[in-house]
Design an enzyme around this catalytic site. Structure first.
Site, PDB file in Angstrom:
ATOM      1  N   GLN A 118      84.708  30.261 -57.165  1.00 52.44           N
ATOM      2  CA  GLN A 118      84.108  30.250 -58.498  1.00 52.44           C
ATOM      3  C   GLN A 118      85.164  30.408 -59.581  1.00 52.44           C
ATOM      4  OE1 GLN A 118      80.812  29.346 -58.766  1.00 52.44           O
ATOM      5  NE2 GLN A 118      81.240  29.098 -56.583  1.00 52.44           N
ATOM      6  N   HIS A 161      86.841  27.282 -61.262  1.00 51.42           N
ATOM      7  CA  HIS A 161      86.083  26.411 -62.159  1.00 51.42           C
ATOM      8  C   HIS A 161      86.665  26.389 -63.560  1.00 51.42           C
ATOM      9  CE1 HIS A 161      82.537  24.728 -60.249  1.00 51.42           C
ATOM     10  NE2 HIS A 161      82.330  25.855 -59.604  1.00 51.42           N
ATOM     11  N   GLU A 208      75.067  34.607 -62.633  1.00 50.86           N
ATOM     12  CA  GLU A 208      74.551  33.295 -62.229  1.00 50.86           C
ATOM     13  C   GLU A 208      74.317  33.269 -60.720  1.00 50.86           C
ATOM     14  OE1 GLU A 208      76.018  28.632 -62.552  1.00 50.86           O
ATOM     15  OE2 GLU A 208      77.486  30.263 -62.639  1.00 50.86           O
ATOM     16  N   HIS A 209      75.314  33.689 -59.954  1.00 52.25           N
ATOM     17  CA  HIS A 209      75.216  33.759 -58.492  1.00 52.25           C
ATOM     18  C   HIS A 209      75.458  35.196 -58.046  1.00 52.25           C
ATOM     19  CE1 HIS A 209      77.081  29.732 -59.435  1.00 52.25           C
ATOM     20  NE2 HIS A 209      76.061  29.319 -58.709  1.00 52.25           N
ATOM     21  N   ASP A 212      76.281  25.022 -54.655  1.00 50.86           N
ATOM     22  CA  ASP A 212      76.860  24.035 -55.564  1.00 50.86           C
ATOM     23  C   ASP A 212      76.565  22.609 -55.123  1.00 50.86           C
ATOM     24  OD1 ASP A 212      77.949  26.015 -57.159  1.00 50.86           O
ATOM     25  OD2 ASP A 212      79.923  25.937 -56.212  1.00 50.86           O
ATOM     26  N   HIS A 256      38.690  29.696 -91.619  1.00 52.12           N
ATOM     27  CA  HIS A 256      38.512  29.771 -90.171  1.00 52.12           C
ATOM     28  C   HIS A 256      37.105  30.276 -89.852  1.00 52.12           C
ATOM     29  CE1 HIS A 256      42.814  29.251 -89.899  1.00 52.12           C
ATOM     30  NE2 HIS A 256      42.817  29.399 -88.583  1.00 52.12           N
TER      31      HIS A 256
END
Length: 460
Positions: A268, A271, A336-337, A370, A429
């Site tokens: 990771q 990236h 995220e993970h 992924d 109304h």
């Protein structure tokens, strides 16, 4: 950047002042989103393309993508591979086919596609329609590397949901230089491909130009400029979510394989220099072993510069007092993970709430998510996993409901509606509700088409 001992991975006691300080840094990673300077600059690019159309888009492509195009039509790339394109390696093509099958199988199994569901109660019929978004723009990053997997993870669920037109925007160099990307775009059935990246691509998708038709929704990850542009257009077009730099938190108990933990952290970290790669463990010995493995692996890693930068910015190995503290810390980060490795850590899977995706066991690396697990890898980042979900078919469907009251049901419910309207001070109304209180030959009452009273009930 390395720690004081020269290692790429800092090891911190979770309860120490240094540990608390680094946790606060991680807490702030998603607050306020993109830096103010990038937000302002991205907004200016978007507004320029919105106002200037093709001419402004061509100028932005020339400036930011380094691509000289004489007309906007030259930005339109063939969705199918050119006959002269290099052939895709058969092994790569097979891997893509297997990944596509996994993605389709997962999303198809959970699909609630376009359709109508109905609820009837005493003269009231409510129908909820699920309607696919007609035209979707998919942003595929390409600044560092081309990402064919992003096409699979976005276009496949979009098509399964019933989207009619799928449009891809990606940096022109990424598309030209990657036969694999062109192959994936072809096999998933993309309708249009435009060679443009960054904030100007988001603007063209959102608002259109003389040559590009606007889309109804934009999905897919991107860098800070793309994220800022998506936020800027969000009031005018649908956007999926902020998908910032990749994140993984690994909670590992004593006995977890240090080599696997280190490999998964680096996977990771490579990236992006802003990626988050964090280990939390109750074993100081494991933390030190992982640190040694990372330093060893960085020596020969082609992406070592990026991975080391990410570890220096956000990476750490936290040593917690016990697994309770370790899981609580991971929940606080809301990554995220989240990956649980080690027998005791894996037993805690049922306790996890705050994670975009959960991976359990050393045999279930995030890299499988992924590419080949099936769920989309477009997941919430920056702590938004506390309230957001990963991309799925539901993101490409909108819900709309139809309401039908019989005259008798209208008379029954009008009083309550009138009372509530009066309570809120909305006289018109209340008057509109009051007209429905009388017999069906008075006021506005009538039997809606398709509903009739039978034995005190309303049936089709």
């Amino acid at each position: 950047m390395t720690d004081a001992g020269g290692s790429a991975l800092r090891v911190l006691a979770a309860g120490s002042s240094a540990g608390r300080e680094h946790l606060e840094l991680l807490d702030r990673r998603g607050r306020g989103g993109v830096a103010a300077g990038i937000r302002q600059a991205a907004a200016e690019i978007v507004d320029s393309v919105r106002a200037g159309g093709d001419a402004a888009l061509l100028q932005a492509v020339r400036r930011f993508d380094g691509f000289e195009a004489l007309s906007a039509d030259a930005l339109r790339l063939a969705p199918s591979p050119h006959p002269d394109s290099p052939a895709v390696d058969p092994q790569v093509a097979e891997a893509i086919d297997r990944a596509r099958e996994a993605v389709e199988a997962y999303h198809r199994a959970l699909l609630r596609g376009p359709g109508v569901e109905r609820v009837d109660r005493d003269g009231v019929r409510i129908e909820e329609r699920r309607i696919a978004v007609r035209r979707v723009g998919i942003y595929v990053p390409g600044g560092r590397f081309p990402y064919p997997s992003t096409v699979l993870m976005t276009a496949v669920p979009a098509r399964l949901a019933g989207v009619e037109e799928i449009v891809v925007a990606t940096p022109p160099r990424a598309y030209r230089d990657s036969p694999v990307l062109r192959h994936v775009v072809d096999i998933v059935g993309v309708d249009e491909v435009w060679g443009m990246g960054g904030a100007h691509a988001v603007a063209a998708l959102a608002y259109g130009t003389e040559s590009i038709c606007p889309v109804d929704l934009i999905a897919g990850p991107g860098n800070a400029w793309v994220a800022a542009a998506k936020r800027h257009v969000a009031s005018d077009v649908g956007v999926d979510r902020d998908a910032g730099p990749s994140e993984v938190v690994i909670v590992a108990s004593a006995g977890a394989p240090a080599a696997c933990v280190a490999a998964d952290l680096l996977a990771q970290a490579e990236h992006d220099p802003l990626a988050v790669a964090v280990l939390v463990t109750d074993s100081a010995g494991l933390a030190e072993s992982v640190r040694g493995e990372i330093d060893s692996r960085l020596t020969d890693l082609p992406t070592a510069e990026t991975a080391a930068a990410a570890l220096g910015q956000h990476g750490a190995a936290f040593v917690a007092a016990d697994l309770d503290e370790a899981v609580a810390l991971a929940e606080r980060i809301a990554p995220e993970h989240l990956h649980l490795i080690g027998e005791e850590a894996e037993e805690r899977a049922g306790e996890v709430r705050n994670a975009g995706a959960l991976f359990v066991g050393a045999s279930s690396p995030v890299v499988f998510g992924d590419y080949v697990a099936g769920p989309s890898h477009v997941l919430p980042t920056g702590g938004s996993a506390r309230f957001a979900s990963g991309l799925g078919t539901d993101d490409f469907l909108r819900r709309s409901h139809t309401v039908r009251f019989s005259a008798e049901a209208a008379a029954v419910w009008a009083g309550a509606a009138e009372t509530l309207a009066t309570t809120e001070g909305l006289s018109a109304h209340a008057a509109a509700a009051r007209l429905r209180r009388g017999p069906k030959d008075a006021g506005c009452a009538g039997v809606p088409a398709g509903i009739r009273a039978v034995d005190g009930e309303n049936r089709p």
